[in-house]
Design a protein around this motif. Structure first.
Motif, PDB file in Angstrom:
ATOM      1  N   GLY A 159       0.783  -1.230   0.000  1.00  0.00           N
ATOM      2  CA  GLY A 159       0.000   0.000   0.000  1.00  0.00           C
ATOM      3  C   GLY A 159       0.811   1.273   0.000  1.00  0.00           C
ATOM      4  N   ASP A 160       2.096   1.177   0.297  1.00  0.00           N
ATOM      5  CA  ASP A 160       2.935   2.382   0.356  1.00  0.00           C
ATOM      6  C   ASP A 160       3.351   2.853  -1.038  1.00  0.00           C
ATOM      7  OD1 ASP A 160       2.795   2.529   3.065  1.00  0.00           O
ATOM      8  OD2 ASP A 160       4.876   1.974   3.457  1.00  0.00           O
ATOM      9  N   TYR A 161       3.575   4.142  -1.154  1.00  0.00           N
ATOM     10  CA  TYR A 161       4.137   4.708  -2.380  1.00  0.00           C
ATOM     11  C   TYR A 161       4.889   5.979  -2.024  1.00  0.00           C
ATOM     12  CZ  TYR A 161      -0.024   7.802  -2.290  1.00  0.00           C
ATOM     13  OH  TYR A 161      -0.998   8.706  -1.918  1.00  0.00           O
ATOM     14  N   ASP A 162       5.668   6.477  -2.955  1.00  0.00           N
ATOM     15  CA  ASP A 162       6.363   7.748  -2.755  1.00  0.00           C
ATOM     16  C   ASP A 162       6.266   8.555  -4.033  1.00  0.00           C
ATOM     17  OD1 ASP A 162       7.682   9.720  -1.402  1.00  0.00           O
ATOM     18  OD2 ASP A 162       9.682   8.840  -1.604  1.00  0.00           O
ATOM     19  N   LEU A 163       6.428   9.864  -3.886  1.00  0.00           N
ATOM     20  CA  LEU A 163       6.269  10.784  -4.998  1.00  0.00           C
ATOM     21  C   LEU A 163       7.446  11.740  -5.099  1.00  0.00           C
ATOM     22  CD1 LEU A 163       2.574  11.953  -4.384  1.00  0.00           C
ATOM     23  CD2 LEU A 163       3.348  10.394  -6.170  1.00  0.00           C
ATOM     24  N   ALA A 164       7.785  12.085  -6.327  1.00  0.00           N
ATOM     25  CA  ALA A 164       8.724  13.173  -6.576  1.00  0.00           C
ATOM     26  C   ALA A 164       8.209  13.953  -7.783  1.00  0.00           C
ATOM     27  CB  ALA A 164      10.134  12.652  -6.855  1.00  0.00           C
ATOM     28  N   GLY A 165       8.475  15.235  -7.794  1.00  0.00           N
ATOM     29  CA  GLY A 165       8.027  16.080  -8.896  1.00  0.00           C
ATOM     30  C   GLY A 165       9.189  16.892  -9.458  1.00  0.00           C
ATOM     31  N   PHE A 166       9.104  17.168 -10.747  1.00  0.00           N
ATOM     32  CA  PHE A 166      10.150  17.916 -11.448  1.00  0.00           C
ATOM     33  C   PHE A 166       9.466  18.946 -12.330  1.00  0.00           C
ATOM     34  CE2 PHE A 166      11.230  13.564 -10.654  1.00  0.00           C
ATOM     35  CZ  PHE A 166      12.486  13.611 -10.096  1.00  0.00           C
ATOM     36  N   CYS A 167       9.864  20.193 -12.188  1.00  0.00           N
ATOM     37  CA  CYS A 167       9.201  21.257 -12.938  1.00  0.00           C
ATOM     38  C   CYS A 167      10.238  22.208 -13.535  1.00  0.00           C
ATOM     39  CB  CYS A 167       8.255  22.038 -12.029  1.00  0.00           C
ATOM     40  SG  CYS A 167       7.076  23.088 -12.917  1.00  0.00           S
ATOM     41  N   VAL A 168       9.967  22.657 -14.753  1.00  0.00           N
ATOM     42  CA  VAL A 168      10.825  23.636 -15.421  1.00  0.00           C
ATOM     43  C   VAL A 168       9.997  24.869 -15.727  1.00  0.00           C
ATOM     44  CG1 VAL A 168      12.174  24.151 -17.503  1.00  0.00           C
ATOM     45  CG2 VAL A 168      12.396  21.924 -16.378  1.00  0.00           C
ATOM     46  N   GLY A 169      10.551  26.023 -15.412  1.00  0.00           N
ATOM     47  CA  GLY A 169       9.891  27.287 -15.687  1.00  0.00           C
ATOM     48  C   GLY A 169      10.802  28.186 -16.502  1.00  0.00           C
ATOM     49  N   ALA A 170      10.280  29.348 -16.881  1.00  0.00           N
ATOM     50  CA  ALA A 170      11.061  30.287 -17.687  1.00  0.00           C
ATOM     51  C   ALA A 170      10.808  31.712 -17.232  1.00  0.00           C
ATOM     52  CB  ALA A 170      10.710  30.140 -19.170  1.00  0.00           C
ATOM     53  N   VAL A 171      11.827  32.520 -17.394  1.00  0.00           N
ATOM     54  CA  VAL A 171      11.726  33.950 -17.135  1.00  0.00           C
ATOM     55  C   VAL A 171      12.578  34.656 -18.179  1.00  0.00           C
ATOM     56  CG1 VAL A 171      13.623  33.826 -15.423  1.00  0.00           C
ATOM     57  CG2 VAL A 171      12.074  35.794 -15.413  1.00  0.00           C
ATOM     58  N   GLU A 172      12.066  35.751 -18.721  1.00  0.00           N
ATOM     59  CA  GLU A 172      12.852  36.487 -19.712  1.00  0.00           C
ATOM     60  C   GLU A 172      14.155  36.980 -19.080  1.00  0.00           C
ATOM     61  OE1 GLU A 172      12.463  36.595 -22.776  1.00  0.00           O
ATOM     62  OE2 GLU A 172      10.330  36.500 -23.299  1.00  0.00           O
ATOM     63  N   ARG A 173      15.223  36.858 -19.830  1.00  0.00           N
ATOM     64  CA  ARG A 173      16.528  37.282 -19.336  1.00  0.00           C
ATOM     65  C   ARG A 173      16.471  38.725 -18.818  1.00  0.00           C
ATOM     66  NH1 ARG A 173      21.214  34.802 -20.519  1.00  0.00           N
ATOM     67  NH2 ARG A 173      20.212  33.732 -22.277  1.00  0.00           N
TER      68      ARG A 173
END
Length: 370
Positions: A159-173
């Motif tokens: 019944g156990d599980y684990d989670l990880a998340g990965f996100c990429v964002g952007a901003v103008e230089r």
């Protein structure tokens, strides 16, 4: 080498016998496809099922973007979700922990990938978790473009599980938030949290066990809500309310209040020579936080470095901007409070309160430098 007796058929092994169901994995991919598709946004064009997900920054409206990446998990809050069958919103926490870290750098979250690991794949549970991830992505305006589901027999208890998340964002230089704009006299605005968020749950679970809390009963501080639901409320996502004022140059710095609390997170966005001073009496301590403090007999100083204490995001803004920005953020759905100011001093943060504030028996102060 062991010989097989002539009258005995050699055993034929399969992945299924080892505890891994390829069919279940394929069924899950099929189930979550529409969830991922519901998060589509300009720049995200690829379908689930490939070896990777494509994203086109130009289609998202960027000319010369800097990419910013963040990854995180939700800690032992996952265990509460597992133990009390609260799988539907833990995915929001996963997204929130990543996208809130991107927005503090001025970056718009663009795309998200998740990692779900378990001993035996239960598609009903996994689909509920991914549905929460998709909901969080829509709240943040980013696309869920892929992920990994790992079925690993023997690695996790039933019944156990684990989670990880990965996100990429952007901003103008040139538009990224680095904290360099923070100046002496800046006002600190605090945006209300939605609960414990996703830090401090090892302490919460220890208290629950030692104090024998009945989590499936109404909370002592709110009889209309079960204690488990108060504890597991999803982390607030601040992206959409903050993106416009960031792009307008109205915010000097942002601090996402996660592990380390107010004390340790605010200094991370300050330049050398400036010190944040936070008045603990500026806002009312949420009843949930007061409950945790009372149950654990936790000193105010420890609260300031363990929990968000009701403030999930801190903004440093110029004094002439603070009033109107607070009004605009309130209109965007945030609860905003002036909680302190920036002064000259060693880089760090001090949280202080008078006797009676945060249940203190006397005037108190806690400082973190560095």
């Amino acid at each position: 080498m062991t010989d097989t007796p002539e009258n005995e058929t050699p055993k034929s092994y399969s992945y299924e016998q080892a505890g891994v169901s390829i069919a279940a994995g394929n069924a899950l991919v099929k189930a979550i496809g529409p969830l991922a598709k519901s998060t589509a946004r300009p720049g995200a064009t690829s379908e689930l099922g490939g070896f990777g997900g494509f994203f086109d920054p130009k289609a998202a409206g960027y000319d010369d973007p800097l990419l910013v990446a963040a990854n995180d998990g939700v800690g032992t809050k996952v265990k509460l979700a597992i133990d009390f069958d609260r799988h539907d919103h833990i995915g929001i926490d996963l997204v929130a922990m990543c996208v809130n870290d991107l927005i503090v750098q001025g970056a718009e979250p663009l795309f998200f990938l998740d990692y779900f690991a378990t001993g035996k794949l239960e598609n009903g549970v996994a689909t509920r978790v991914v549905a929460g991830i998709a909901e969080g992505c829509k709240m943040a305006g980013c696309a869920l473009i892929g992920g990994e589901t790992a079925e690993m027999p023997g690695m996790y208890a039933a019944g156990d599980y684990d989670l990880a998340g990965f996100c990429v964002g952007a901003v103008e230089r040139g538009e990224q938030l680095t904290g360099e704009a923070v100046a002496e006299g800046d006002v600190l605005l605090g945006l209300a949290s939605s609960g414990v968020h996703s830090n401090g749950y090892s302490l919460v679970r220890r208290l629950a066990a030692d104090k024998e809390w009945k989590l499936d009963r109404p909370a002592l501080f709110d009889h209309e809500q079960l204690l488990i639901d108060a504890l597991i409320a999803p982390t607030k996502i601040y992206v959409k309310s903050l993106l416009e004022p960031i792009r307008a140059g109205r915010i000097h710095a942002l601090a996402h209040i996660t592990g380390g609390g107010l004390l340790e997170n605010v200094p991370r966005v300050l330049p050398e020579g400036l010190h944040a001073h936070i008045d603990a009496g500026a806002w009312e301590q949420p009843r949930l936080m007061a409950f945790l403090q009372a149950q654990g007999n936790i000193e105010p100083e420890e609260m300031a470095r363990t929990f968000n204490c009701g403030i999930g995001m801190v903004l440093a803004v110029s004094p002439d901007e603070a009033v109107q920005l607070a009004v605009d953020l309130e209109e965007a759905g945030e609860e905003v409070t002036v909680i302190g100011e920036i002064r000259a001093g060693t880089r760090g943060c001090t949280v202080s309160g008078d006797a009676g504030e945060w249940s203190a028996r006397a005037d108190w102060s806690a400082t973190h430098e560095g």
